[in-house]
Structure formats: C-alpha cells, structure tokens
Scaffold this motif. Structure first.
Motif, PDB file in Angstrom:
ATOM      1  N   TYR A  46     -53.179 104.389 -39.410  1.00 36.34           N
ATOM      2  CA  TYR A  46     -54.258 104.407 -40.396  1.00 36.34           C
ATOM      3  C   TYR A  46     -55.014 105.733 -40.332  1.00 36.34           C
ATOM      4  CZ  TYR A  46     -53.767  99.341 -41.001  1.00 36.34           C
ATOM      5  OH  TYR A  46     -53.280  98.088 -41.288  1.00 36.34           O
ATOM      6  N   ARG A  47     -55.390 106.238 -41.491  1.00 33.98           N
ATOM      7  CA  ARG A  47     -56.216 107.445 -41.532  1.00 33.98           C
ATOM      8  C   ARG A  47     -57.562 107.162 -40.869  1.00 33.98           C
ATOM      9  NH1 ARG A  47     -55.970 110.929 -47.012  1.00 33.98           N
ATOM     10  NH2 ARG A  47     -57.909 111.614 -46.030  1.00 33.98           N
ATOM     11  N   ALA A  48     -57.851 107.901 -39.813  1.00 35.44           N
ATOM     12  CA  ALA A  48     -59.109 107.679 -39.096  1.00 35.44           C
ATOM     13  C   ALA A  48     -60.316 108.081 -39.923  1.00 35.44           C
ATOM     14  CB  ALA A  48     -59.094 108.439 -37.776  1.00 35.44           C
ATOM     15  N   ASP A  49     -60.116 108.957 -40.925  1.00 36.80           N
ATOM     16  CA  ASP A  49     -61.254 109.418 -41.713  1.00 36.80           C
ATOM     17  C   ASP A  49     -61.559 108.509 -42.888  1.00 36.80           C
ATOM     18  OD1 ASP A  49     -58.852 110.118 -42.961  1.00 36.80           O
ATOM     19  OD2 ASP A  49     -59.795 111.740 -44.069  1.00 36.80           O
TER      20      ASP A  49
ATOM     21  N   ALA B 247     -53.274 106.570 -50.375  1.00 38.12           N
ATOM     22  CA  ALA B 247     -52.580 106.019 -49.218  1.00 38.12           C
ATOM     23  C   ALA B 247     -53.506 106.062 -48.009  1.00 38.12           C
ATOM     24  CB  ALA B 247     -51.305 106.801 -48.937  1.00 38.12           C
ATOM     25  N   VAL B 248     -53.690 104.923 -47.357  1.00 40.39           N
ATOM     26  CA  VAL B 248     -54.574 104.864 -46.194  1.00 40.39           C
ATOM     27  C   VAL B 248     -53.822 104.524 -44.914  1.00 40.39           C
ATOM     28  CG1 VAL B 248     -56.614 104.281 -47.551  1.00 40.39           C
ATOM     29  CG2 VAL B 248     -55.179 102.444 -46.637  1.00 40.39           C
ATOM     30  N   ALA B 249     -52.571 104.078 -45.025  1.00 41.32           N
ATOM     31  CA  ALA B 249     -51.836 103.703 -43.823  1.00 41.32           C
ATOM     32  C   ALA B 249     -50.340 103.794 -44.081  1.00 41.32           C
ATOM     33  CB  ALA B 249     -52.207 102.291 -43.367  1.00 41.32           C
ATOM     34  N   ALA B 250     -49.602 104.077 -43.024  1.00 38.61           N
ATOM     35  CA  ALA B 250     -48.141 104.089 -43.043  1.00 38.61           C
ATOM     36  C   ALA B 250     -47.662 103.250 -41.870  1.00 38.61           C
ATOM     37  CB  ALA B 250     -47.599 105.515 -42.942  1.00 38.61           C
ATOM     38  N   GLU B 251     -46.579 102.510 -42.080  1.00 41.58           N
ATOM     39  CA  GLU B 251     -46.105 101.594 -41.045  1.00 41.58           C
ATOM     40  C   GLU B 251     -44.612 101.764 -40.815  1.00 41.58           C
ATOM     41  OE1 GLU B 251     -46.325  96.791 -40.437  1.00 41.58           O
ATOM     42  OE2 GLU B 251     -45.100  97.577 -42.071  1.00 41.58           O
ATOM     43  N   LEU B 252     -44.224 101.635 -39.556  1.00 43.91           N
ATOM     44  CA  LEU B 252     -42.826 101.497 -39.177  1.00 43.91           C
ATOM     45  C   LEU B 252     -42.684 100.139 -38.505  1.00 43.91           C
ATOM     46  CD1 LEU B 252     -41.974 105.044 -37.758  1.00 43.91           C
ATOM     47  CD2 LEU B 252     -41.337 104.085 -39.981  1.00 43.91           C
ATOM     48  N   LEU B 253     -41.824  99.291 -39.082  1.00 40.47           N
ATOM     49  CA  LEU B 253     -41.593  97.949 -38.561  1.00 40.47           C
ATOM     50  C   LEU B 253     -40.201  97.917 -37.946  1.00 40.47           C
ATOM     51  CD1 LEU B 253     -42.524  94.928 -38.391  1.00 40.47           C
ATOM     52  CD2 LEU B 253     -41.291  94.603 -40.555  1.00 40.47           C
TER      53      LEU B 253
ATOM     54  N   ARG C 293     -39.862 100.996 -43.421  1.00 42.28           N
ATOM     55  CA  ARG C 293     -40.991 101.913 -43.651  1.00 42.28           C
ATOM     56  C   ARG C 293     -41.815 101.390 -44.813  1.00 42.28           C
ATOM     57  NH1 ARG C 293     -41.408 106.932 -46.439  1.00 42.28           N
ATOM     58  NH2 ARG C 293     -39.214 106.721 -47.032  1.00 42.28           N
ATOM     59  N   ARG C 294     -43.130 101.256 -44.591  1.00 39.79           N
ATOM     60  CA  ARG C 294     -44.020 100.737 -45.635  1.00 39.79           C
ATOM     61  C   ARG C 294     -45.301 101.572 -45.689  1.00 39.79           C
ATOM     62  NH1 ARG C 294     -45.087  94.482 -45.331  1.00 39.79           N
ATOM     63  NH2 ARG C 294     -45.995  94.989 -43.312  1.00 39.79           N
ATOM     64  N   THR C 295     -46.007 101.505 -46.820  1.00 36.86           N
ATOM     65  CA  THR C 295     -47.296 102.172 -46.962  1.00 36.86           C
ATOM     66  C   THR C 295     -48.322 101.186 -47.506  1.00 36.86           C
ATOM     67  OG1 THR C 295     -46.814 102.944 -49.211  1.00 36.86           O
ATOM     68  CG2 THR C 295     -46.279 104.442 -47.387  1.00 36.86           C
ATOM     69  N   ARG C 296     -49.568 101.528 -47.275  1.00 39.24           N
ATOM     70  CA  ARG C 296     -50.686 100.718 -47.768  1.00 39.24           C
ATOM     71  C   ARG C 296     -51.664 101.650 -48.470  1.00 39.24           C
ATOM     72  NH1 ARG C 296     -53.788  96.309 -43.944  1.00 39.24           N
ATOM     73  NH2 ARG C 296     -54.979  95.246 -45.570  1.00 39.24           N
ATOM     74  N   ALA C 297     -52.104 101.265 -49.644  1.00 40.51           N
ATOM     75  CA  ALA C 297     -52.992 102.127 -50.430  1.00 40.51           C
ATOM     76  C   ALA C 297     -54.160 101.314 -50.968  1.00 40.51           C
ATOM     77  CB  ALA C 297     -52.229 102.761 -51.593  1.00 40.51           C
ATOM     78  N   THR C 298     -55.243 102.015 -51.270  1.00 42.21           N
ATOM     79  CA  THR C 298     -56.377 101.420 -51.962  1.00 42.21           C
ATOM     80  C   THR C 298     -56.978 102.468 -52.872  1.00 42.21           C
ATOM     81  OG1 THR C 298     -58.487 100.234 -51.704  1.00 42.21           O
ATOM     82  CG2 THR C 298     -58.047 102.013 -50.148  1.00 42.21           C
ATOM     83  N   GLN C 299     -57.365 102.056 -54.067  1.00 40.93           N
ATOM     84  CA  GLN C 299     -57.915 102.963 -55.070  1.00 40.93           C
ATOM     85  C   GLN C 299     -56.992 104.164 -55.295  1.00 40.93           C
ATOM     86  OE1 GLN C 299     -61.914 103.848 -53.701  1.00 40.93           O
ATOM     87  NE2 GLN C 299     -62.706 101.920 -54.508  1.00 40.93           N
ATOM     88  N   GLY C 300     -55.700 103.909 -55.236  1.00 40.94           N
ATOM     89  CA  GLY C 300     -54.730 104.959 -55.497  1.00 40.94           C
ATOM     90  C   GLY C 300     -54.507 105.933 -54.356  1.00 40.94           C
TER      91      GLY C 300
END
Length: 266
Positions: A241-244, A152-158, A143-150
């Motif tokens: 990914y957050r669509a908004d 979270a914009v995406a979450a991943e399951l690998l 389980r991983r996350t991706r963030a920008t400017q503090g």
C-alpha cells in the motif's frame, strides 16, 4: 497563506515550517489546489529554498502533498482508510474485496513466503492432512491492484500452491486476467478456516513502484495475509500500500472508507 517569518525555535527549522505549512493546508487550500512556486513560498516564510524543500518533502511523505509532473505541487486528497482487522473472513477474489486481477503466472515464491506456505497450523501441525508444499515447488502468482477515485493505492502478489487449486487446468484461461480469475475461483472452492495478518513498513520494489506511480524505494505499507484451511496454509498474499495515501484501520467494517480528520495544531 499570509507572510510568516520563522523565529528561532528549538526544533529544526524545516520541521517547524512543515507544521506551519500543514496548518495552512487545512485552513487555506482545497484538495487538488496547486501551491505557489518554491521561490514565492521561500520568500513568504523567510527561509532558504533548501529548508523549504525539506519541509515539502516531509509533507509529501506524510501524504499531505503530491508532486505531479507538468502541474506542480498540489494538496493531496484524504488518505484512504483500509480495514485490515481481519474480522471479515473471505477468500481473495470474493465479490466485495475491491481488488482487480491483472495476471497470473507460475514461479517460485520468495523464501519468506515459502516459509509461510510450508508452515502447518491447527490439526496440520500434528501432521494430519498437511499440505504438500516444497520451497522449490512452483506456485501460481496472481497479480492484482486496488484503486480508489481512479488512483492506484495498492498492489498485491498472491501466492497459491498447486495443491490448493487442483482443479485448475492450463487449457482454461492460459494467461492474463482470465487466468488470474480462474486461480481465484478454484481457491474459493476450499473451506476457509481463518486468516492471520502482519503489517510492517517497507520499501517499494521496482514492479510495485511502477504499479503505484512511485519511485523504487519509496516508503510503503506491507500487509501479509495467510489464508488458512484445516490442512494448513492455502495461500499467502503480500499487499503493498502507498504509505502516503493509505492509513490502516482495525475496525469491524470490511469496507474501504475515505475520511478526513482535520489536524489539530499542537
């Protein structure tokens, strides 16, 4: 934002109001600025509050506005451009992929993921060195996350079959981020032949919604990536990914870039 009375238009009134508000956001408001309350906005535009709420909800869906508890409705920051063109081939967890590992567990892959893991490609399609994977076999789930400017914009399951990381041991890093990094490190020992990706619109599952600070069922962009070796599929990533807040790009760059293109009034 001046006073504007909406005239009779062929399109739904809330949609026309949405377009007027969108133009005002570009011209009169800064990112993070709080909008006037609903009563004031409805009075300015001469519409019912129900119509105003429909327009605000649409702008929120499009990523123009954010509703923040204890603050109100604010102007959203620009969307994050996420490159999904696949021109930069690399294993997940390399030094520039921008994801942060959170945890790794063992479990069963969803049926759709299991089908991808069991699909052979290239030489493996003819039966040579095909990876041993059964749909009911446990896999490592990173389980991983991706963030920008503090944010979270995406979450991943690998999903990584045991056959892809034969050197992994239970003694080294048994749980948590260290375990996730160990799985990724072992995966990178393989020779990557390529990737294929698919992108579709979906709804946030409860776990993803919690990671991304959205409500379950909120619209999201699902990016499924299959990592290929000579033997077949070595791992499958399902990134939400957050669509908004995100827009997917297909350029040559593998970097995440933040851009803002002012909307042109039609």
């Amino acid at each position: 934002m001046g006073t504007t009375q909406l005239e009779t238009v062929p399109e739904p009134k809330y949609w026309h109001l949405k377009n007027v508000l969108s133009e005002a956001l570009d011209q009169d408001f800064a990112v993070g600025e709080v909008l006037p309350n609903e009563r004031e906005l409805a009075a300015r535009f001469g519409v019912a509050r129900a119509t105003l709420r429909q327009a605000l909800e649409q702008l929120e869906l499009e990523g123009r506005l954010q509703r923040r508890r204890g603050v109100g409705t604010t102007v959203a920051p620009p969307r994050v451009g996420v490159d999904v063109g696949g021109n930069r081939h690399g294993w997940p967890g390399d030094s520039v992929d921008g994801w942060q590992p959170l945890d790794a567990t063992e479990g069963l892959a969803p049926a759709a993921v299991a089908a991808l893991l069991g699909a052979a490609t290239g030489p493996a399609a003819a039966g040579a060195n095909a990876p041993a994977y059964a749909a009911d076999a446990p896999v490592h789930i990173v389980r991983r996350t991706r963030a920008t400017q503090g944010q979270a914009v995406a979450a991943e399951l690998l999903y990584v079959p045991a056959a892809s990381v034969p050197g992994l041991t239970g003694i080294e890093a048994p749980s948590g981020p260290a375990r996730a990094r160990a799985v990724l490190r072992e995966l990178q020992r393989l020779v990557l032949d390529g990737q294929d990706r698919s992108v579709e619109l979906g709804s946030a599952r409860a776990d993803d919604a919690r990671e991304l600070d959205r409500l379950p069922g909120a619209p999201v962009l699902l990016v499924t990536t299959r990592y290929l070796t000579e033997a077949g599929t070595a791992a499958v990533s399902v990134a939400t990914y957050r669509a908004d807040t995100c827009r997917l790009t297909f350029g040559d760059s593998g970097d995440v870039q933040i851009t803002h293109e002012p909307r042109v009034a039609s």
